[in-house]
Write a protein that holds these residues in place. Structure first.
Motif, PDB file in Angstrom:
ATOM      1  N   SER A  80       6.613 -17.828   7.607  1.00 32.80           N
ATOM      2  CA  SER A  80       5.221 -18.468   7.418  1.00 32.80           C
ATOM      3  C   SER A  80       3.951 -17.776   8.086  1.00 32.80           C
ATOM      4  CB  SER A  80       5.283 -20.060   7.801  1.00 32.80           C
ATOM      5  OG  SER A  80       5.466 -19.940   9.469  1.00 32.80           O
ATOM      6  N   GLY A  81       4.238 -16.257   7.663  1.00 32.72           N
ATOM      7  CA  GLY A  81       3.272 -15.456   8.392  1.00 32.72           C
ATOM      8  C   GLY A  81       2.770 -14.413   7.535  1.00 32.72           C
ATOM      9  N   THR A  82       2.018 -13.318   7.958  1.00 28.23           N
ATOM     10  CA  THR A  82       1.545 -12.208   7.176  1.00 28.23           C
ATOM     11  C   THR A  82       2.867 -11.270   7.028  1.00 28.23           C
ATOM     12  OG1 THR A  82       1.330 -11.015   9.330  1.00 28.23           O
ATOM     13  CG2 THR A  82      -0.655 -12.508   8.375  1.00 28.23           C
ATOM     14  N   PRO A  83       2.810 -10.359   6.260  1.00 35.08           N
ATOM     15  CA  PRO A  83       3.442  -9.146   6.039  1.00 35.08           C
ATOM     16  C   PRO A  83       3.807  -8.475   7.510  1.00 35.08           C
ATOM     17  CG  PRO A  83       1.930  -8.896   4.521  1.00 35.08           C
ATOM     18  CD  PRO A  83       1.373  -9.877   5.314  1.00 35.08           C
ATOM     19  N   ALA A  84       2.941  -8.036   8.088  1.00 37.98           N
ATOM     20  CA  ALA A  84       3.244  -7.511   9.482  1.00 37.98           C
ATOM     21  C   ALA A  84       4.100  -8.445  10.498  1.00 37.98           C
ATOM     22  CB  ALA A  84       1.955  -7.151  10.198  1.00 37.98           C
ATOM     23  N   ASP A  85       3.705  -9.672  10.236  1.00 41.30           N
ATOM     24  CA  ASP A  85       4.552 -10.845  10.985  1.00 41.30           C
ATOM     25  C   ASP A  85       6.221 -10.687  10.500  1.00 41.30           C
ATOM     26  OD1 ASP A  85       2.307 -11.774  12.609  1.00 41.30           O
ATOM     27  OD2 ASP A  85       1.972 -13.311  10.880  1.00 41.30           O
ATOM     28  N   SER A  86       6.401 -10.653   9.221  1.00 41.31           N
ATOM     29  CA  SER A  86       7.451 -10.810   9.083  1.00 41.31           C
ATOM     30  C   SER A  86       8.503  -9.563   9.264  1.00 41.31           C
ATOM     31  CB  SER A  86       7.454 -10.675   7.076  1.00 41.31           C
ATOM     32  OG  SER A  86       6.714 -11.843   6.610  1.00 41.31           O
ATOM     33  N   ALA A  87       7.487  -8.389   9.091  1.00 38.73           N
ATOM     34  CA  ALA A  87       8.288  -7.046   9.418  1.00 38.73           C
ATOM     35  C   ALA A  87       8.635  -7.045  10.975  1.00 38.73           C
ATOM     36  CB  ALA A  87       7.390  -5.705   9.071  1.00 38.73           C
ATOM     37  N   GLY A  98      20.542 -10.201  16.732  1.00 39.48           N
ATOM     38  CA  GLY A  98      20.529  -8.957  17.537  1.00 39.48           C
ATOM     39  C   GLY A  98      20.395  -7.802  16.771  1.00 39.48           C
ATOM     40  N   THR A  99      20.517  -7.705  15.496  1.00 40.53           N
ATOM     41  CA  THR A  99      20.390  -6.537  14.560  1.00 40.53           C
ATOM     42  C   THR A  99      18.827  -6.164  14.361  1.00 40.53           C
ATOM     43  OG1 THR A  99      22.566  -7.223  13.305  1.00 40.53           O
ATOM     44  CG2 THR A  99      21.002  -5.781  12.255  1.00 40.53           C
ATOM     45  N   VAL A 100      19.012  -4.764  14.555  1.00 41.66           N
ATOM     46  CA  VAL A 100      17.562  -4.099  14.378  1.00 41.66           C
ATOM     47  C   VAL A 100      17.992  -3.149  13.232  1.00 41.66           C
ATOM     48  CG1 VAL A 100      16.064  -2.511  15.323  1.00 41.66           C
ATOM     49  CG2 VAL A 100      16.752  -4.283  16.769  1.00 41.66           C
ATOM     50  N   PRO A 101      17.109  -3.187  11.975  1.00 40.66           N
ATOM     51  CA  PRO A 101      17.481  -2.552  11.238  1.00 40.66           C
ATOM     52  C   PRO A 101      17.270  -0.852  11.087  1.00 40.66           C
ATOM     53  CG  PRO A 101      15.377  -3.686  10.777  1.00 40.66           C
ATOM     54  CD  PRO A 101      16.088  -4.006  11.999  1.00 40.66           C
ATOM     55  N   ASP A 102      18.036  -0.161  10.492  1.00 40.06           N
ATOM     56  CA  ASP A 102      17.845   1.308  10.198  1.00 40.06           C
ATOM     57  C   ASP A 102      16.840   1.768   9.777  1.00 40.06           C
ATOM     58  OD1 ASP A 102      20.466   2.329  11.788  1.00 40.06           O
ATOM     59  OD2 ASP A 102      21.217   0.828  10.222  1.00 40.06           O
ATOM     60  N   LEU A 103      16.374   0.953   8.717  1.00 39.63           N
ATOM     61  CA  LEU A 103      15.071   1.328   7.883  1.00 39.63           C
ATOM     62  C   LEU A 103      14.372  -0.020   7.394  1.00 39.63           C
ATOM     63  CD1 LEU A 103      13.385   3.387   6.089  1.00 39.63           C
ATOM     64  CD2 LEU A 103      15.067   3.034   4.290  1.00 39.63           C
ATOM     65  N   VAL A 104      13.109  -0.154   7.280  1.00 40.30           N
ATOM     66  CA  VAL A 104      12.418  -1.122   6.976  1.00 40.30           C
ATOM     67  C   VAL A 104      11.759  -0.699   5.575  1.00 40.30           C
ATOM     68  CG1 VAL A 104      10.287  -2.500   6.960  1.00 40.30           C
ATOM     69  CG2 VAL A 104      11.859  -2.444   9.165  1.00 40.30           C
ATOM     70  N   VAL A 105      12.082  -1.493   4.235  1.00 42.93           N
ATOM     71  CA  VAL A 105      11.470  -1.177   3.150  1.00 42.93           C
ATOM     72  C   VAL A 105      10.502  -2.152   2.738  1.00 42.93           C
ATOM     73  CG1 VAL A 105      11.904  -0.652   0.687  1.00 42.93           C
ATOM     74  CG2 VAL A 105      13.416   0.241   2.302  1.00 42.93           C
ATOM     75  N   SER A 106       9.334  -2.021   2.280  1.00 42.59           N
ATOM     76  CA  SER A 106       8.289  -2.859   2.084  1.00 42.59           C
ATOM     77  C   SER A 106       7.801  -2.832   0.459  1.00 42.59           C
ATOM     78  CB  SER A 106       7.000  -2.859   2.969  1.00 42.59           C
ATOM     79  OG  SER A 106       6.159  -3.763   2.575  1.00 42.59           O
ATOM     80  N   GLY A 107       8.284  -3.742  -0.221  1.00 46.87           N
ATOM     81  CA  GLY A 107       7.883  -3.848  -1.662  1.00 46.87           C
ATOM     82  C   GLY A 107       9.020  -4.280  -2.438  1.00 46.87           C
ATOM     83  N   ILE A 108       9.272  -4.106  -3.613  1.00 46.44           N
ATOM     84  CA  ILE A 108       8.233  -3.260  -4.357  1.00 46.44           C
ATOM     85  C   ILE A 108       7.004  -3.918  -4.734  1.00 46.44           C
ATOM     86  CG2 ILE A 108       9.519  -3.220  -6.619  1.00 46.44           C
ATOM     87  CD1 ILE A 108       8.652  -0.303  -7.106  1.00 46.44           C
ATOM     88  N   ALA A 127       5.180  -1.926   6.374  1.00 43.52           N
ATOM     89  CA  ALA A 127       5.875  -0.741   6.920  1.00 43.52           C
ATOM     90  C   ALA A 127       5.188   0.002   8.140  1.00 43.52           C
ATOM     91  CB  ALA A 127       5.796   0.354   5.652  1.00 43.52           C
ATOM     92  N   ARG A 128       3.907  -0.080   8.133  1.00 46.41           N
ATOM     93  CA  ARG A 128       3.206   0.465   9.345  1.00 46.41           C
ATOM     94  C   ARG A 128       3.686  -0.306  10.637  1.00 46.41           C
ATOM     95  NH1 ARG A 128      -1.573  -0.949   8.167  1.00 46.41           N
ATOM     96  NH2 ARG A 128      -2.177   0.968   6.932  1.00 46.41           N
ATOM     97  N   GLU A 129       3.763  -1.512  10.739  1.00 45.11           N
ATOM     98  CA  GLU A 129       4.032  -2.529  11.753  1.00 45.11           C
ATOM     99  C   GLU A 129       5.556  -2.162  12.189  1.00 45.11           C
ATOM    100  OE1 GLU A 129       3.629  -5.813  14.412  1.00 45.11           O
ATOM    101  OE2 GLU A 129       2.322  -4.323  13.379  1.00 45.11           O
ATOM    102  N   ALA A 130       6.317  -1.846  11.477  1.00 48.61           N
ATOM    103  CA  ALA A 130       7.861  -1.399  11.716  1.00 48.61           C
ATOM    104  C   ALA A 130       7.901  -0.158  12.363  1.00 48.61           C
ATOM    105  CB  ALA A 130       8.930  -1.309  10.607  1.00 48.61           C
ATOM    106  N   PHE A 131       6.998   1.037  11.973  1.00 47.73           N
ATOM    107  CA  PHE A 131       6.680   2.347  12.300  1.00 47.73           C
ATOM    108  C   PHE A 131       6.129   2.166  13.756  1.00 47.73           C
ATOM    109  CE2 PHE A 131       3.671   5.517  12.892  1.00 47.73           C
ATOM    110  CZ  PHE A 131       4.390   6.615  13.074  1.00 47.73           C
ATOM    111  N   ILE A 132       5.106   1.297  14.047  1.00 42.89           N
ATOM    112  CA  ILE A 132       4.525   1.220  15.427  1.00 42.89           C
ATOM    113  C   ILE A 132       5.751   1.056  16.249  1.00 42.89           C
ATOM    114  CG2 ILE A 132       2.858  -0.060  16.709  1.00 42.89           C
ATOM    115  CD1 ILE A 132       1.337  -0.336  14.301  1.00 42.89           C
ATOM    116  N   TYR A 133       6.661   0.159  16.135  1.00 40.46           N
ATOM    117  CA  TYR A 133       7.650  -0.295  17.195  1.00 40.46           C
ATOM    118  C   TYR A 133       8.790   0.489  16.884  1.00 40.46           C
ATOM    119  CZ  TYR A 133       4.644  -4.233  18.540  1.00 40.46           C
ATOM    120  OH  TYR A 133       3.566  -4.953  18.838  1.00 40.46           O
ATOM    121  N   GLY A 134       8.665   1.719  16.212  1.00 45.07           N
ATOM    122  CA  GLY A 134       9.915   2.659  16.443  1.00 45.07           C
ATOM    123  C   GLY A 134      10.704   2.527  15.234  1.00 45.07           C
ATOM    124  N   VAL A 135      10.747   1.901  14.365  1.00 44.82           N
ATOM    125  CA  VAL A 135      11.796   1.678  13.150  1.00 44.82           C
ATOM    126  C   VAL A 135      11.204   2.350  12.093  1.00 44.82           C
ATOM    127  CG1 VAL A 135      13.073   0.133  11.688  1.00 44.82           C
ATOM    128  CG2 VAL A 135      12.317  -0.588  14.061  1.00 44.82           C
TER     129      VAL A 135
END
Length: 315
Positions: A80-87, A98-108, A127-135
């Motif tokens: 119930s939030g924004t795309p950045a929240d969801s990522a 406890g799972t942290v993904p190897d890759l985040v794909v936003s889209g299509i 995608a930027r949100e994931a990148f900022i946090y090292g994913v």
């Protein structure tokens, strides 16, 4: 641990998110294709409703809900939030035990995200949100033309992106994928007849949006580059009813003044130009805004005179 569980444990994990909402056809096509490849553990953390054009907004003042959603072959939650929240929630380790993904794909995404639209785009923001946090992350968009494009073309756009995802995952497995950027990928309107991949840089194109006064509380705004699908029809879910206005309030709504144009003399390696030439554009992006180096001499000179302004203002 049984064989199925052991196999799942050895697979790389990909998290799918978007800004069109968890029911959007682009996300569902992408999930179906990745599940069918049988290469990855597929997770989904996406907005519960259309959140197009919200940029990199985050929710801070109240809790978010995450509701399980049945998507075959994947573990999915509607947030119930924004795309950045969801990522952010999807990579936190809290949502998927406890799972942290190897890759985040936003889209299509339905609608391209080139030029200045990268700033507005919730697809790119996730995608930027994931990148900022090292994913590592990738944003995917299709240059959907309203009134012309079809769901089959959207599915084809998802299909041509699958080898790109495989390629990124292979680089991640080999620990050779660069850590200093994430990828923004746009697929041309006719995905089947694309001219190949082209490395591009972010340009300055954008749809010019203006304001006009209105006397009705219904109708809201025009949709931002996207829509959801109801059966075979694309519908604008951004429109809606507003609360009754007060007598002295003025009502305004947005409208599209001008379609995007990169301008004459634009470089060939700019995202918008290459996309409209029929290429799948691959644009590495960072989280930091780049300065215009041509303006630096002016501001160096300007700063030397700031003391004069400070002195005069104290008089």
């Amino acid at each position: 641990m049984d064989g199925a569980a052991a196999g799942m444990a050895t697979k790389q994990t990909v998290l799918i998110t978007n800004d069109d909402g968890i029911d959007a056809p682009g996300l569902r096509y992408l999930v179906d294709l990745l599940v069918a490849s049988d290469r990855y553990r597929v997770l989904v953390s996406a907005p519960s409703v259309d959140q197009s054009g919200v940029g990199h907004g985050i929710t801070w003042r109240h809790p978010l809900s995450a509701k399980p959603v049945q998507i075959k072959g994947a573990t999915a939650f509607a947030v119930s939030g924004t795309p950045a929240d969801s990522a952010s929630l999807g990579i936190s380790g809290l949502l998927f035990d406890g799972t942290v993904p190897d890759l985040v794909v936003s889209g299509i995404n339905i609608g391209s995200n080139c030029g200045y639209h990268v700033v507005y785009s919730g697809t790119v923001a996730a995608a930027r949100e994931a990148f900022i946090y090292g994913v590592p992350s990738v944003a995917l968009s299709h240059n959907w033309i309203r009134g012309k494009s079809t769901l089959d073309e959207l599915k084809q756009a998802a299909e041509v992106c699958i080898p790109i995802i495989h390629g990124v995952m292979a680089e991640l497995k080999n620990k050779t994928f660069p850590e200093g950027c994430f990828l923004n990928i746009d697929v041309p309107t006719d995905p089947i007849h694309h001219k190949g991949l082209k490395l591009t840089k972010q340009g300055r194109s954008m749809i010019r949006i203006g304001w006009k006064q209105t006397d009705t509380v219904a109708g809201g705004t025009e949709s931002y580059q996207t829509a959801n699908v109801n059966g075979e029809y694309v519908v604008d879910t951004a429109s809606g009813a507003f609360p009754t206005t007060m007598e002295d309030e003025l009502l305004f709504k947005r409208f599209i003044k001008e379609e995007p144009s990169e301008g004459e003399g634009a470089e060939e390696d700019v995202d918008f130009i290459a996309l409209h030439e029929g290429y799948i554009t691959v644009t590495p992006l960072g989280a930091l805004s780049h300065r215009e180096t041509s303006d630096l001499p002016y501001f160096r000179s300007w700063l030397t005179h700031m003391a004069d302004f400070s002195s005069s203002s104290s008089l």
